[in-house]
Design a protein around this motif. Structure first.
Motif, mmCIF file in Angstrom:
data_model
loop_
_atom_site.group_PDB
_atom_site.id
_atom_site.type_symbol
_atom_site.label_atom_id
_atom_site.label_comp_id
_atom_site.label_asym_id
_atom_site.label_seq_id
_atom_site.Cartn_x
_atom_site.Cartn_y
_atom_site.Cartn_z
ATOM 1 N N TYR A 1 -5.572 -1.241 -5.422
ATOM 2 C CA TYR A 1 -6.002 -1.843 -4.160
ATOM 3 C C TYR A 1 -6.830 -0.854 -3.345
ATOM 4 O O TYR A 1 -7.841 -1.235 -2.730
ATOM 5 N N THR B 1 0.820 -1.219 0.000
ATOM 6 C CA THR B 1 0.000 0.000 0.000
ATOM 7 C C THR B 1 0.847 1.259 0.000
ATOM 8 O O THR B 1 0.310 2.357 0.058
ATOM 9 N N LEU C 1 -8.155 -5.801 -9.602
ATOM 10 C CA LEU C 1 -7.038 -6.484 -8.953
ATOM 11 C C LEU C 1 -6.584 -7.731 -9.700
ATOM 12 O O LEU C 1 -5.534 -8.283 -9.380
#
Length: 426
Positions: free
Chosen positions: A270, A143, A282
């Motif tokens: 994401y 992330t 994804l």
């Protein structure tokens, strides 16, 4: 007169504002009841909804958020639910056939080659006695690149079972599943002999170890770590300024990804899933991660060979790296291949350094002369001048090279020039 008495004698000051009221009226500092009620409902929805549930709670999303009309959850992806003592997560598994190739190279060969050559090119003797069929290939999608909030939402793992590469993908649908996924990773690391990654020593592995701390989990087991990025930089430094995995696939393996995404897009896809519950974006991220894992295995199969299918410039990098590893005989063989393949000046200069390290000054002199004739450099001229002065006893030729300019510092060059002139006058 005391300070209190002086204050008492001061004239009263005019008031510029009134006292702060103890009770606020709705008309003064509170939002209208309807707006406040709506705000509370939206906040409650955000706090109570899971990432997947956000797709069914439009009040939890910004009004400007554009969501696909065809929303599909994680079930749409090639993943199945998995669980262990620490909770649930999602797991993908692919078993590749022995014939699987990345470009020109077979993936299964990575389980058959010796680790000795890899250890030399990695400059890591701890790898030499290990078995590459017990390697665990590791790649993460995260992330973010840094910060305590960054975590790996997708961990790709590759390992061999009966000569077949298996690729596992651990997917975290929301942060509550992270501990369970890390526990799965821990079991795989305990079973392996070494880790293989691409820039994993600097990024993937430290990130995963940090997530153990954030989740109050025991540290991951330590294993010898082969980082292919550092190895590739040594081998390909004569022809590549930057070593990206995708460029190595194209230039070394002969493979070009079709339909891949840039790594910079991974995080945003994401985050879109977390906001909307829509996992359709994804699918290509999982494919991107899958390619990363199997390409690393193919690169290991290439670099572990004594005479890999690489360019002449690459063999210069191999020769120089093997010299650093003090494997001089193998380094000279690699330089021989580079010269025969037409690498020219740089190959002759590389072999000259190796011959010098082996103590063969005559062979070193010949190679430096060949390098000088085909396109000299200040460093080559300096080494050749040293040999002319101290080995061949030809100060005149050494002085002539010195006058053309060498890589030696001014003070050292002046001393060498004075010494050579004295020798000429004797």
């Amino acid at each position: 007169m005391s300070f209190k008495q002086r204050l008492a004698r001061l004239p009263p000051q005019p008031k510029t504002w009134g006292p702060v009221p103890t009770t606020l009226t709705p008309s003064e500092d509170k939002a209208p009841p309807d707006a406040l009620s709506e705000l509370r409902q939206r906040m409650a929805a955000i706090m109570s909804a899971s990432p997947k549930g956000l797709a069914n709670a439009p009040e939890a999303l910004d009004a400007s958020d554009e969501r696909s009309r065809d929303v599909q959850g994680v079930e749409f992806l090639p993943l199945t639910p998995a669980a262990n003592a620490l909770g649930s997560y999602w797991l993908g598994l692919k078993r590749l056939p022995p014939s699987e190739q990345v470009g020109r190279f077979s993936v299964s060969c990575a389980a058959e080659v010796s680790a000795e050559r890899i250890a030399l090119l990695a400059l890591d003797p701890s790898l030499s006695d290990l078995h590459l069929e017990r390697a665990l290939y590791l790649d993460t999608e995260t992330t973010g690149l840094s910060g305590s909030g960054a975590y790996a939402f997708l961990v790709g793992l590759g390992f061999f079972v009966d000569g077949q590469l298996q690729v596992e993908q651990l997917f975290i649908a929301d942060p509550t599943q992270e501990a369970a996924a890390i526990e799965h990773l821990r079991q795989r690391v305990e079973e392996c002999q070494l880790l293989v990654s691409f820039n994993g020593k600097s990024f993937d592995w430290p990130l995963l170890k940090g997530r153990c701390v954030m989740n109050r989990l025991p540290a991951l087991p330590e294993r010898p770590h082969l980082d292919l990025l550092h190895l590739a930089r040594r081998v390909h430094k004569e022809r590549k300024n930057r070593c990206k995995l995708t460029s190595l696939e194209c230039d070394v393996l002969g493979f070009e990804r079709i339909g891949d995404i840039d790594g910079a897009e991974v995080c945003s896809r994401y985050l879109h899933y977390l906001r909307s519950g829509d996992a359709t974006a994804l699918d290509v991220v999982l494919q991107h991660n899958h390619w990363d894992v199997i390409s690393m295995a193919a690169l290991v199969a290439v670099y572990a060979q004594d005479q890999p299918d690489l360019t002449a410039q690459d063999f210069i990098g191999i020769a120089q790296t093997l010299k650093r590893a003090r494997s001089l005989t193998q380094a000279r063989e690699a330089a021989d291949i580079a010269i025969v393949a037409g690498a020219g000046t740089q190959a002759h200069a590389a072999r000259a350094e190796i011959q010098k390290a082996l103590g063969d000054r005559l062979a070193s002199l010949r190679d430096y002369e060949a390098a000088h004739q085909s396109g000299s450099s200040p460093k080559v001229r300096l080494e050749l001048a040293k040999l002319y002065e101290h080995y061949a006893k030809q100060p005149g030729r050494a002085l002539a090279l010195l006058e053309q300019g060498t890589s030696e510092g001014p003070a050292a060059a002046e001393r060498r020039q004075a010494r050579l002139q004295r020798k000429l006058g004797e």
